[in-house]
Design a protein around this motif. Structure first.
Motif, mmCIF file in Angstrom:
data_model
loop_
_atom_site.group_PDB
_atom_site.id
_atom_site.type_symbol
_atom_site.label_atom_id
_atom_site.label_comp_id
_atom_site.label_asym_id
_atom_site.label_seq_id
_atom_site.Cartn_x
_atom_site.Cartn_y
_atom_site.Cartn_z
ATOM 1 N N SER A 195 56.004 -88.715 -96.918
ATOM 2 C CA SER A 195 56.582 -90.110 -96.604
ATOM 3 C C SER A 195 56.394 -90.634 -95.338
ATOM 4 O O SER A 195 56.599 -89.778 -94.452
ATOM 5 N N GLN A 196 56.329 -92.090 -95.008
ATOM 6 C CA GLN A 196 56.000 -92.363 -93.873
ATOM 7 C C GLN A 196 57.429 -92.875 -93.092
ATOM 8 O O GLN A 196 57.377 -93.299 -91.875
ATOM 9 N N ARG A 197 58.596 -92.845 -94.077
ATOM 10 C CA ARG A 197 59.871 -93.606 -93.518
ATOM 11 C C ARG A 197 61.141 -92.272 -93.485
ATOM 12 O O ARG A 197 61.922 -92.381 -92.838
ATOM 13 N N GLU A 198 60.785 -91.329 -94.666
ATOM 14 C CA GLU A 198 61.854 -90.502 -94.916
ATOM 15 C C GLU A 198 61.270 -89.111 -94.747
ATOM 16 O O GLU A 198 60.092 -88.870 -94.469
ATOM 17 N N ARG A 199 62.161 -88.034 -94.352
ATOM 18 C CA ARG A 199 61.656 -86.685 -94.278
ATOM 19 C C ARG A 199 61.529 -86.216 -95.867
ATOM 20 O O ARG A 199 62.384 -85.315 -96.355
ATOM 21 N N ASN A 207 51.279 -99.461 -96.349
ATOM 22 C CA ASN A 207 52.909 -99.826 -96.259
ATOM 23 C C ASN A 207 53.628 -98.321 -96.836
ATOM 24 O O ASN A 207 55.025 -98.357 -96.382
ATOM 25 N N GLY A 208 53.190 -97.352 -96.936
ATOM 26 C CA GLY A 208 53.814 -96.190 -97.469
ATOM 27 C C GLY A 208 54.612 -96.053 -98.809
ATOM 28 O O GLY A 208 55.263 -95.141 -98.757
ATOM 29 N N CYS A 209 54.603 -97.361 -99.496
ATOM 30 C CA CYS A 209 55.479 -97.118 -100.569
ATOM 31 C C CYS A 209 54.789 -96.658 -101.999
ATOM 32 O O CYS A 209 55.321 -95.947 -102.703
ATOM 33 N N PHE A 259 56.504 -87.151 -88.516
ATOM 34 C CA PHE A 259 57.673 -86.919 -87.559
ATOM 35 C C PHE A 259 57.663 -85.993 -86.818
ATOM 36 O O PHE A 259 58.550 -85.867 -85.658
ATOM 37 N N ARG A 283 68.590 -93.212 -103.076
ATOM 38 C CA ARG A 283 67.502 -93.914 -103.229
ATOM 39 C C ARG A 283 66.933 -93.784 -104.799
ATOM 40 O O ARG A 283 66.928 -92.701 -105.083
ATOM 41 N N PRO A 300 58.890 -102.628 -96.424
ATOM 42 C CA PRO A 300 59.812 -103.207 -95.102
ATOM 43 C C PRO A 300 59.713 -104.592 -95.535
ATOM 44 O O PRO A 300 58.711 -105.304 -95.867
#
Length: 442
Positions: free
Chosen positions: A351-355, A397-399, A309, A105, A420
């Motif tokens: 991060s809300q989506r990645e580790r 939105n975590g970004c 997570f 990314r 998203p």
């Protein structure tokens, strides 16, 4: 020899081949053209052989090429194109599918926006920035709390505290993002309704000095003070104090409830982290019955972050003289890892989506560092602040991440990727674009 008569010498005529030598010469004698052979010996030099177009000649040359393997363009050539490999990682087993490689990314190295935040207190023990689930960013500048509505891009003033009560020492949104708790230097805590822009309640009696940290757990507001006490307030009832945690002997500068609301992490000035059970809230008597007590840091612990997570995983960061990020199993109390960062750790965000884990730092670089978990390899370092980056807050939105530092600047970073995809046009607006016309929060 007569000039009108051509006699071909015997040694130029094809010999009669035995069966065992047949495959080494011409397998089909019927394809031979004796007339052409006679012509080639007498007149062949006068014309290009390629110009001969007789059917028997073509059949002969084709058969000869096949038998003698003269079609060299097909040597070591695939009959069909090979299938493209899925990745560069080859597998020893023909039945094992190689893993696909995820593209890396892009992480912008510069902040997308810089805003003036005059009056922001440069105090490690306070918590003056929070981004609520209703998409409103709150920041305390001296005695005043300002709000930026990311949905509309508008900035407004929520409240200015009287000088004898202020300055503002902590702020924290409720989980629905509609009410803001405001901790004050005089030990009071005010509750403000964002929608109606009015004060709904004042909580008093829990502390003897400033309230530097706040954390909501549904209807329970937990407050941490300079007096070392942690107080649980049920805001639904008149006598709000329903429990007190005693374990810190110095100022409580960090409070975070786990996502499930079952465990509370508290960090203090005396290099200590405690893990508390939510069931202690039901007790009105002060308690020292913590679940775990971590004393491995060598400086004040303000940075606390529960992993999204892995419910039992907690990350903590130490201040000046420590500079380490530690990871804890809050079920067993074990320290899973300790990473040296080289500078004061002021705040942490997962991060809300990645580790991935984002940390903000003080002297010497005053940077934000993005880490890959669990390897803790550095993915990026974000520079721009000229003083320690005390506060960070994450958009719903975590970004986008907002950072505020002692240089009285608020910076917005697109560090955690794109939001998203959604079909709603309003949701597709970028926070940074909405903020483009604002240069200062005052």
């Amino acid at each position: 020899m007569d000039s009108d008569t051509c006699t071909v010498p015997d040694h130029f005529l094809p010999r009669k081949l035995s069966k065992q030598n047949l495959d080494r010469f011409i397998p089909n004698r019927s394809a031979m053209d004796f007339d052409f052979a006679n012509y080639a010996l007498t007149q062949g030099r006068k014309r290009n052989v390629d110009e001969i177009t007789s059917a028997s000649r073509k059949a002969y040359m084709t058969q000869l090429a096949v038998v003698m393997n003269q079609n060299r363009t097909r040597i070591l050539a695939f009959r069909n194109k090979p299938k493209a490999l899925l990745s560069s990682n080859h597998s020893d087993s023909p039945h094992q599918n190689p893993k696909s490689v995820k593209p890396r990314r892009y992480i912008p190295q510069n902040s997308e926006r810089v805003l003036d935040a005059p009056g922001l207190m440069d105090d490690f023990y306070l918590n003056l920035l929070d981004w609520g689930s209703a998409n409103v960013l709150a920041i305390a500048l001296g005695d005043t709390v300002y709000l930026w509505d990311a949905s509309s891009g508008s900035t407004s003033e929520l409240v200015t505290i009287d000088e004898d009560k202020g300055p503002v020492t902590s702020i924290n949104w409720t989980q629905d993002g509609l009410d803001l708790a405001v901790g004050l230097d005089n030990s009071e805590v005010q509750l403000w309704d964002f929608v109606s822009n009015r004060q709904v309640r004042t909580l008093i009696g829990g502390h003897e000095s400033r309230v530097g940290s706040l954390a909501w757990n549904n209807h329970i507001l937990t407050t941490g003070g300079m007096d070392g006490k942690i107080v649980n307030n049920d805001v639904r009832i008149r006598s709000s104090i329903v429990g007190t945690y005693l374990g810190h002997t110095e100022e409580v500068c960090g409070l975070k409830w786990s996502e499930s609301g079952k465990k509370l992490a508290s960090g203090g000035n005396y290099n200590v982290v405690h893990i508390w059970d939510h069931r202690s809230v039901a007790s009105s008597k002060p308690t020292r019955q913590w679940l775990h007590r971590f004393e491995e840091h060598t400086a004040a612990v303000r940075a606390l972050a529960w992993c999204p997570f892995q419910a039992t995983l907690l990350a903590t960061g130490g201040g000046v003289g420590d500079g380490k990020i530690k990871f804890w199993n809050t079920h067993t109390g074990a320290c899973l890892n300790s990473v040296e960062t080289g500078s004061q750790v002021c705040s942490l965000l997962w991060s809300q989506r990645e580790r991935e884990l984002l940390s903000s730092h003080g002297f010497t670089q005053n940077q934000l560092t993005l880490w890959k978990y669990p390897s803790m390899s550095k993915m990026a370092e974000l520079n721009g602040h000229t003083s320690r980056v005390l506060f960070m807050a994450q958009s719903p939105n975590g970004c986008t991440v907002a950072s505020a530092a002692g240089d009285e600047n608020l910076r917005l970073w697109n560090v955690f990727g794109e939001p998203p995809k959604t079909t709603k046009k309003a949701a597709s607006k970028n926070y940074l674009e909405l903020f483009s016309h604002v240069n200062s929060l005052r």
